[in-house]
Write a protein that holds these residues in place. Sequence first.
Motif, short mmCIF file in Angstrom:
data_model
loop_
_atom_site.label_atom_id
_atom_site.label_comp_id
_atom_site.label_asym_id
_atom_site.label_seq_id
_atom_site.Cartn_x
_atom_site.Cartn_y
_atom_site.Cartn_z
N HIS A 1 69.76 33.58 26.02
CA HIS A 1 68.60 33.24 25.20
C HIS A 1 68.91 32.13 24.18
CE1 HIS A 1 65.70 36.26 26.55
NE2 HIS A 1 66.77 37.01 26.79
N TRP A 2 70.15 32.09 23.67
CA TRP A 2 70.46 31.08 22.65
C TRP A 2 70.29 29.66 23.21
CZ3 TRP A 2 73.95 27.18 23.02
CH2 TRP A 2 74.98 27.30 23.94
N LYS B 1 68.20 26.56 21.54
CA LYS B 1 68.72 25.21 21.28
C LYS B 1 67.76 24.17 21.86
CE LYS B 1 72.65 24.19 20.09
NZ LYS B 1 73.28 23.72 18.88
N ASP C 1 74.03 28.58 30.03
CA ASP C 1 75.08 28.20 29.09
C ASP C 1 76.10 27.40 29.89
OD1 ASP C 1 77.33 28.04 27.46
OD2 ASP C 1 77.17 30.11 26.75
#
Length: 179
Positions: free
Chosen positions: A31-32, A36, A148
């Motif tokens: 989710h990060w 971003k 990621d």
Amino acid sequence: MDKRLDVEGTLTAHNFSSFKWINTDEIIVAHWVRMKCRFGCPVYGKNASCPPATPPVDECKSFIKEYEKAILIQAKGVYANDEERKKWTRDLNAELVKIEREVFWLGYHKAFMLFLDDCSFCKKCTPERDSCFRPKDARPSCEAMAIDVFETVRRTDFPIEVLTKKSQEMNRYAILLVN
């Protein structure tokens, strides 16, 4: 004949000689990454292949799990300014779309390419997928699919670092999902 060798031949024929087959469970979706994109990327909401036009993070994760194998494709470059870098990635993305089609023709009917940068084929992109000018070519980047890239790449022996100067060599990565 081994179809994997045919896929590798396709990659090298398009001047991508640095790649690695990986299991899709090695691809990290988080989710990060979407945050971003949302709070930091200048094309957020302006590109039909970028968030919020891409699926929610959990759907991205489910989509990737439908595949067993992927190919992590490395591209290296040094570019002094953003316009040069954009042209370089636009040209690479055009080759990546061709590779996806050729891999499809090799019998990998689920082949799906994730770009190494935003689509950027058009000078002015539409934010809605329905009005995309090149829907057959447009693909999301790895980050647009909440991947990621740093953690995924670090699980291999490929290099990846946060760059602090434009004079440093970039290591960019695309992912071809195959089965």
